[in-house]
Design an enzyme around this catalytic site. Sequence first.
Site, mmCIF file in Angstrom:
data_model
loop_
_atom_site.group_PDB
_atom_site.id
_atom_site.type_symbol
_atom_site.label_atom_id
_atom_site.label_comp_id
_atom_site.label_asym_id
_atom_site.label_seq_id
_atom_site.Cartn_x
_atom_site.Cartn_y
_atom_site.Cartn_z
ATOM 1 N N SER A 86 4.895 5.400 5.371
ATOM 2 C CA SER A 86 3.554 4.863 5.129
ATOM 3 C C SER A 86 2.658 5.301 6.270
ATOM 4 O O SER A 86 2.882 4.898 7.418
ATOM 5 C CB SER A 86 3.576 3.332 5.039
ATOM 6 O OG SER A 86 2.266 2.821 4.921
ATOM 7 N N GLY A 87 1.663 6.127 5.960
ATOM 8 C CA GLY A 87 0.751 6.590 7.001
ATOM 9 C C GLY A 87 0.092 5.436 7.724
ATOM 10 O O GLY A 87 0.159 5.325 8.942
ATOM 11 N N SER A 88 -0.499 4.529 6.977
ATOM 12 C CA SER A 88 -1.211 3.401 7.573
ATOM 13 C C SER A 88 -0.270 2.293 8.013
ATOM 14 O O SER A 88 -0.609 1.485 8.875
ATOM 15 C CB SER A 88 -2.216 2.829 6.572
ATOM 16 O OG SER A 88 -1.540 2.193 5.492
ATOM 17 N N GLY A 89 0.899 2.212 7.391
ATOM 18 C CA GLY A 89 1.815 1.108 7.679
ATOM 19 C C GLY A 89 1.339 -0.197 7.091
ATOM 20 O O GLY A 89 1.826 -1.271 7.435
ATOM 21 N N GLU A 152 1.446 13.604 4.094
ATOM 22 C CA GLU A 152 2.509 13.855 3.111
ATOM 23 C C GLU A 152 3.205 15.185 3.370
ATOM 24 O O GLU A 152 4.436 15.273 3.331
ATOM 25 C CB GLU A 152 1.923 13.796 1.703
ATOM 26 C CG GLU A 152 1.434 12.403 1.349
ATOM 27 C CD GLU A 152 0.117 12.384 0.591
ATOM 28 O OE1 GLU A 152 -0.364 13.450 0.166
ATOM 29 O OE2 GLU A 152 -0.435 11.284 0.436
#
Length: 185
Positions: A86-89, A152
Site C-alpha cells: 500500500s503506497g499510502s498505507g 506499482e
Amino acid sequence: MNYETTRNLVIRECTIALSKVNGHKVDEFITMLLQADKIFLIGVGRVKLELEAFAKRLVHLGFKACMVGDITEPAMTDKDILIVGSGSGESVVPVAIAKKAKGFGGKIIHIGSNPQSNLSPITDLMVRIPVQTKLYLKDEIASRQPMSSLFEQSLLLLCDIVAVMIMDERHIELKKLWNYHANLE
C-alpha cells in the site's frame, strides 16, 4: 511525447525510485521471508496484481505463499508473515487485515511510501519505496505517470529483485524453478 521519450521517462523514474530503497531493509525482508512458515499478501487494485505476481514467484521459489482471500487460503499463525502492499498505507481493507493478522501473532511487512501511516504502529518491517502517492508527502519522488503507476512498477521490480536475491541466497538453479511451475497448462 513520443514512445522513446516516454519509455526513457518511465525507466528513469523506476531507476530513481529503486535507488532510494534501503538495501538493509530489503535484507531484513528476505530474512523474514526465509524464516516464515507461510507468507500471506494483501493489496488492492493494481498493487494487488503486483503482489499476485510476487506470490506466484514465491511459490516458484518453494515458499508457501497465498493472497489473502484466495479460496485455498490457510489459517495464519504466529510463525507467518503478512506482506501489505500500500503506497499510502491507508487503504482500508489492507489495514484491517493487517490488524487481524497481528492479532494472530503474525509479523507484518509493509511495502509502501508513507512511514507514518495507520500501518506504522503494527508493522514489524517497512520497506519504503518513497514515491508519489495520493498523499503528496514532501519527501516523495514526483512522477509524470498517472496516479500511483510509479509505486506499482517499483513494487513489481523490487519483488523481482528480492526473488533473484533469494535464488542467490539459496543457490537455486534457474532450471530447477520449472519444477514449481504450473504444469496443467
